[in-house]
Write an enzyme that holds these catalytic residues in place. Structure first.
Site, PDB file in Angstrom:
ATOM      1  N   GLU A 116       0.794  -1.225   0.000  1.00 63.69           N
ATOM      2  CA  GLU A 116       0.000   0.000   0.000  1.00 63.69           C
ATOM      3  C   GLU A 116       0.829   1.278   0.000  1.00 63.69           C
ATOM      4  O   GLU A 116       0.383   2.297  -0.538  1.00 63.69           O
ATOM      5  CB  GLU A 116      -0.933  -0.002   1.227  1.00 63.69           C
ATOM      6  CG  GLU A 116      -1.976  -1.108   1.229  1.00 63.69           C
ATOM      7  CD  GLU A 116      -2.983  -0.958   0.113  1.00 63.69           C
ATOM      8  OE1 GLU A 116      -3.474   0.165  -0.104  1.00 63.69           O
ATOM      9  OE2 GLU A 116      -3.263  -1.967  -0.569  1.00 63.69           O
ATOM     10  N   SER A 399     -60.223   8.007  23.338  1.00 65.70           N
ATOM     11  CA  SER A 399     -60.659   8.527  24.644  1.00 65.70           C
ATOM     12  C   SER A 399     -59.513   8.874  25.580  1.00 65.70           C
ATOM     13  O   SER A 399     -59.747   9.456  26.642  1.00 65.70           O
ATOM     14  CB  SER A 399     -61.575   7.508  25.320  1.00 65.70           C
ATOM     15  OG  SER A 399     -62.779   7.368  24.594  1.00 65.70           O
TER      16      SER A 399
END
Length: 715
Positions: A116, A399
């Site tokens: 890399e 309710s």
């Protein structure tokens, strides 16, 4: 390599042709004006200014990116703590098991550097050749109409920065940020630190992050024990974890490994003979990886992430990957109990004929500080940050709105729990609105507390009409339920809200009844501490008074009968050994074609310590999906099971009021109360006129009336 130079040649030819055409167009202009206006100097000044400003901005961004916390953030997961400061779990993250560099085989380090970034120890975070190549490739892609950068030769430091701070999008802007951040990382950390962070933060496919977990996943051993060929396999995966995965693509992995071995020989990490020898060995995989799922309470953790993003401005990536400690209001006992209740299918009605589950959602909120102690947003498989019905669903509350829109404002206006209300079928207004009781049963007159605990519709609408729709509407707003202007009508008494409410909104509203009139705003997060130990969020409870303590206590007195009296709609849902107050509610499924069909069922129950709101229904209600056409347990038994898991985890604070029914059954006060109720009935026209004039005057008159009543009764 030949293809690369051919591409460069074609690119330069295109560039040359393009600039030749441009030159022919602008040459006459330049010849005439260039020297006159000293354009060369101006161009130099502008270019230098752009470079200076860009560098200053990027330097500032790099300096403020909290690079100093990078290692600490990458080396630990984001942890979630409960209300007792005990660890409750960890959030999903792009992290593996952290190991220091001395616990990673030198073979891995050599293989990665050779593959890399072979000049890793010689360059300061960036490669001049790599940048030049990136510019060339960027220009080529622009000419060819491709809006990304191909390649670019990023160093290990740049790759680390990209993974930790930036998006994966390949753009020139991202590359520029990457460069300046890389320099800052090199300023703060040693090369060994950078290599350790890179190896622990790299992705190796199959959901595995970090070299330690990758070693266990593919070779069944720790990163410290990897051989050269094994290290070469992992290093080869970094460019494309999917394509070079030794489990899924063994041939590709073998070929790529041998390329890495040759690169290691080129850089002197191994000899040529060793590279040839290693290339002859097969790849033998062994999976010894086990991922402990720290996401123990999925709906709660989802809500924590949402609150951190929406309320405190963090990003999902930061929350998941920056090693925060998030302190919450979570009660692990209550949360586990609620989850167990939802996981038990016996607590719910049977599925619809097509297999669709009856859905539900619940939330438990601390009555005093608004801290959410438990939450479940649905039944079935959980989806990360998916639909949470406890916080996101909007349904008419039925309710459960009566205490807020009708009875609390009525008490504040001078009515009492024992006031007599009309309970008969009658119509109102020019549209002849005619509310009906369940089963069309009417008693003519009924005390207020009985009308509430039996959830009678006719008395509630009658009472809202008496105190005024505007007053009821104002109370719904005060309780944080956000009604629309179109909701300002008598249907509001029965929960008729256009937008609807969520369980967490309803639970928050009911904290006012549990907490002496003070409504608490719901919260999940108490505090957030970053990886360096700095507190970045320190939440304080928010509460406001919406009703008086007296009204709150009288409302609780009435709502104790909902669960405690045999005629109450919630009877049977009260856990053994506990006393709870609250309200039930339901709404009709208008599109089902069945007048008995129910769309939503609600239950809200509370003690002085906690408020629990639960909704049950189908996500999509229609003729085939509504609650009355299915069999199984009712909601009362589910709510009882739920509350039985939650209440043992609370302080067990007792109510300081008695139920309204027990007060009404006290003969000494009952007769006097009925006498005064009759007097109140006789003065209703006076009250009505006051209500229509000014609600504030009415409330004052109500207080004077009650004081006079106490004086005459000797109370």
């Amino acid at each position: 390599m030949e293809n690369f130079w051919n591409a460069i040649k074609v690119f330069l030819q295109k560039i040359g042709g393009f600039f030749s055409w441009i030159w022919q167009k602008i040459h006459p202009f330049l010849h005439k004006y260039w020297h006159r206006y000293q354009l060369t100097r101006w161009i130099i000044v502008i270019v230098l200014a752009v470079i200076f400003v860009t560098s200053a901005v990027l330097t500032y961004q790099a300096k403020t990116a909290n690079v100093k916390n990078l290692k600490a953030a990458l080396s630990q997961p984001t942890l979630v703590y409960d209300k007792h400061n005990e660890k409750a779990g960890s959030l999903y993250s792009q992290k593996g098991t952290w190991v220091d560099l001395d616990k990673i085989s030198p073979n891995v380090q050599n293989a990665v550097i050779a593959t890399e970034d072979r000049n890793f120890y010689k360059e300061y975070g960036f490669s001049v050749k790599g940048i030049a190549r990136a510019f060339v490739m960027y220009g080529m892609n622009k000419v060819l109409g491709r809006n990304y950068i191909s390649g670019g030769g990023s160093t290990l430091t740049q790759q680390l920065v990209k993974n930790a701070f930036l998006s994966q999008q390949q753009t020139f802007t991202r590359k520029a940020k990457e460069l300046f951040l890389s320099i800052e990382v090199e300023n703060v950390y040693t090369k060994k630190d950078i290599l350790a962070m890179y190896l622990n933060n790299a992705y190796f496919g199959n959901g595995v992050w970090g070299v330690q977990d990758a070693s266990e996943r593919y070779f069944g051993e720790s990163a410290a024990e990897l051989t050269v060929p094994q290290a070469a396999v992992l290093a080869g995966m970094l460019t494309n974890p999917s394509a070079y995965n030794p489990d899924d693509h063994p041939k590709n992995a073998l070929s790529r490994r041998n390329v890495v071995l040759n690169l290691m020989a080129e850089t002197g990490k191994i000899s040529d003979s060793q590279a040839k020898s290693y290339a002859q060995t097969p790849i033998v995989t062994s999976n010894n990886y086990s991922n402990e799922d720290g996401y123990k309470y999925p709906y709660y953790f989802d809500a924590v992430i949402d609150e951190a993003i929406n309320r405190y401005g963090l990003t999902e990536s930061d929350i998941m990957n920056r090693g925060y400690k998030i302190y919450t209001y979570l009660d692990q006992g209550s949360q586990a109990g609620m989850q167990d209740t939802f996981d038990n299918a016996n607590n719910f009605p049977s599925n619809a004929t097509d297999g669709t589950k009856v859905q539900a959602a619940s939330v438990a909120v601390n009555a005093d500080d608004g801290g959410v102690e438990a939450i479940v947003g649905g039944r079935g498989e959980h989806v990360f940050r998916g639909y949470n019905r406890a916080t996101q669903i909007k349904r008419q509350p039925g309710s459960t709105l009566k205490p807020i829109a009708v009875y609390a404002p009525a008490l504040a206006s001078g009515y009492r729990y024992s006031s007599i209300l009309e309970d008969k079928l009658q119509s109102y207004g020019t549209n002849h609105y005619k509310p009906e009781n369940y089963n069309n049963q009417y008693s003519g007159k009924i005390p207020m507390y009985q009308a509430l605990e039996q959830s009678k519709n006719a008395p509630a609408v009658w009472l809202l009409n008496k105190i005024g729709v505007d007053k009821g509407y104002d109370y719904v707003k005060k309780f944080g339920l956000n009604p629309s202007e179109g909701d300002k009508n008598l249907a509001m008494a029965l929960g008729g809200l256009t937008k609807g409410v969520s369980p967490i909104q309803l639970a928050s509203a009911y904290t006012a009844f549990a907490n002496d009139g003070n409504m608490s705003k719901p919260r999940f997060i108490r505090k957030i501490v970053d990886a360096s130990g700095k507190t970045i969020v320190n939440n304080t409870p928010e509460k406001k008074r919406v009703i008086s303590k007296k009204v709150a206590n009288e409302m609780t007195s009435m709502m104790l009968g909902v669960y405690g009296d045999s005629a109450g709609t919630g009877y049977g849902a009260e856990p053994s050994g506990y006393t709870i107050a609250g309200k039930t509610g339901s709404t009709e499924a208008d599109t089902s074609g069945n007048s008995e069909a129910t769309r939503d069922k609600w239950m809200v129950g509370y003690t002085k310590d906690v408020v629990v709101a639960t909704w049950e229904g189908f996500d999509d209600t229609n003729k085939d999906h509504h609650l009355e056409n299915i069999t199984g347990v009712g909601m009362n038994s589910m709510f009882k099971a739920e509350m039985s898991e939650i209440l043992p985890n609370t302080k067990g604070t007792s109510f300081q009021v008695k139920s309204a029914s027990s007060l009404a059954n006290n003969n000494g006060n009952s007769n006097a109360g009925n006498l005064w109720d009759n007097i109140e009935d006789g003065t209703s026209s006076i009250k009505d006129s006051i209500s229509k004039g000014a609600s504030g005057v009415k409330e004052k008159a109500g207080e004077l009336f009650k004081d006079a009543k106490k004086f005459i009764m000797g109370q």
